[in-house]
Design a protein around this motif. Structure first.
Motif, mmCIF file in Angstrom:
data_model
loop_
_atom_site.group_PDB
_atom_site.id
_atom_site.type_symbol
_atom_site.label_atom_id
_atom_site.label_comp_id
_atom_site.label_asym_id
_atom_site.label_seq_id
_atom_site.Cartn_x
_atom_site.Cartn_y
_atom_site.Cartn_z
ATOM 1 N N CYS A 74 0.843 -1.199 0.000
ATOM 2 C CA CYS A 74 0.000 0.000 0.000
ATOM 3 C C CYS A 74 0.878 1.248 0.000
ATOM 4 O O CYS A 74 2.037 1.217 0.413
ATOM 5 N N LEU A 75 0.314 2.357 -0.432
ATOM 6 C CA LEU A 75 1.036 3.625 -0.456
ATOM 7 C C LEU A 75 1.061 4.227 0.947
ATOM 8 O O LEU A 75 0.036 4.330 1.611
ATOM 9 N N VAL A 76 2.239 4.620 1.392
ATOM 10 C CA VAL A 76 2.445 5.221 2.707
ATOM 11 C C VAL A 76 2.343 6.733 2.571
ATOM 12 O O VAL A 76 2.724 7.307 1.556
ATOM 13 N N GLU A 77 1.840 7.399 3.606
ATOM 14 C CA GLU A 77 1.692 8.858 3.632
ATOM 15 C C GLU A 77 2.492 9.438 4.784
ATOM 16 O O GLU A 77 2.757 8.757 5.773
ATOM 17 N N ALA A 81 4.209 14.004 11.449
ATOM 18 C CA ALA A 81 4.966 13.487 12.583
ATOM 19 C C ALA A 81 5.564 12.112 12.293
ATOM 20 O O ALA A 81 6.525 11.710 12.929
ATOM 21 N N ARG A 82 4.976 11.387 11.338
ATOM 22 C CA ARG A 82 5.429 10.028 11.038
ATOM 23 C C ARG A 82 4.859 9.604 9.690
ATOM 24 O O ARG A 82 3.943 10.227 9.155
ATOM 25 N N TYR A 83 5.390 8.500 9.175
ATOM 26 C CA TYR A 83 4.846 7.887 7.972
ATOM 27 C C TYR A 83 3.784 6.896 8.426
ATOM 28 O O TYR A 83 3.965 6.185 9.414
ATOM 29 N N ALA A 91 2.962 2.177 11.275
ATOM 30 C CA ALA A 91 3.538 3.512 11.375
ATOM 31 C C ALA A 91 5.060 3.397 11.359
ATOM 32 O O ALA A 91 5.636 2.394 11.793
ATOM 33 N N PHE A 92 5.691 4.458 10.849
ATOM 34 C CA PHE A 92 7.141 4.468 10.677
ATOM 35 C C PHE A 92 7.683 5.815 11.158
ATOM 36 O O PHE A 92 7.075 6.863 10.938
ATOM 37 N N ALA A 93 8.840 5.784 11.790
ATOM 38 C CA ALA A 93 9.491 6.995 12.278
ATOM 39 C C ALA A 93 10.007 7.832 11.110
ATOM 40 O O ALA A 93 10.048 7.374 9.968
ATOM 41 N N ARG A 94 10.446 9.034 11.417
ATOM 42 C CA ARG A 94 10.970 9.952 10.412
ATOM 43 C C ARG A 94 12.140 9.343 9.633
ATOM 44 O O ARG A 94 12.357 9.667 8.481
ATOM 45 N N THR A 99 7.557 1.586 13.677
ATOM 46 C CA THR A 99 7.323 1.871 15.097
ATOM 47 C C THR A 99 6.092 1.158 15.639
ATOM 48 O O THR A 99 5.994 0.948 16.836
ATOM 49 N N SER A 100 5.147 0.812 14.776
ATOM 50 C CA SER A 100 3.968 0.063 15.210
ATOM 51 C C SER A 100 3.285 -0.556 13.998
ATOM 52 O O SER A 100 3.529 -0.164 12.865
ATOM 53 N N GLY A 101 2.424 -1.522 14.282
ATOM 54 C CA GLY A 101 1.675 -2.167 13.216
ATOM 55 C C GLY A 101 2.312 -3.469 12.777
ATOM 56 O O GLY A 101 3.211 -3.997 13.432
ATOM 57 N N ILE A 102 1.847 -3.983 11.639
ATOM 58 C CA ILE A 102 2.251 -5.320 11.214
ATOM 59 C C ILE A 102 3.268 -5.344 10.076
ATOM 60 O O ILE A 102 3.596 -6.421 9.577
#
Length: 137
Positions: A74-77, A81-83, A91-94, A99-102
């Motif tokens: 999927c396309l990340v946005e 504050a984070r992706y 979720a992904f850090a800068r 940082t969370s999720g699968i």
């Protein structure tokens, strides 16, 4: 100027020019599409969106990551504050770290260069759904 235009995949060397360094905001990731030819055994589509990348300018340096979620593509946005991948709430850090999720791994880093004030990225597709980062052929 790039004969391929911003975001259009270069032929041959694999680098895509995505605009001028001085047009990128300082310290805030921006997403840019990667367009180019795509084909299979029967047809070739000359101009399709192949993917997207994030560019993060820090002074004269630019870092880049694929904007494709390593989970299922999927396309990340970027949300200031984070992706975020909204498909499955990863979720992904800068810096692209998960940082969370699968998602099985962080965002995939891409080669980036700045020459004569122009930012270019070597767009690469990576295998989805694996913890190991593997380039696709």
């Amino acid at each position: 100027a790039d004969a391929n235009g911003p975001g259009r995949a270069a032929q041959g060397d694999g680098w895509t020019r995505l605009g001028r360094l001085d047009e990128l905001p300082e310290g805030r990731p921006v997403q840019r599409p990667i367009d180019g030819a795509e084909g299979d055994a029967w047809t070739v589509a000359p101009q399709r969106q192949l993917g997207a990348v994030f560019l993060l300018r820090e002074g004269g340096t630019v870092r880049s990551w694929s904007a494709i979620c390593p989970h299922v593509g999927c396309l990340v946005e970027w949300d200031d504050a984070r992706y975020i991948c909204r498909c499955h709430d990863s979720a992904f850090a800068r810096d692209g770290a998960v940082t969370s999720g699968i998602s099985p791994r962080g965002l995939d880093p891409l080669e980036v260069r700045v020459e004569d004030g122009v930012v270019a990225v070597r767009f690469t597709r990576f295998r989805l759904g694996t913890a190991q980062r593997e380039r696709q052929a």
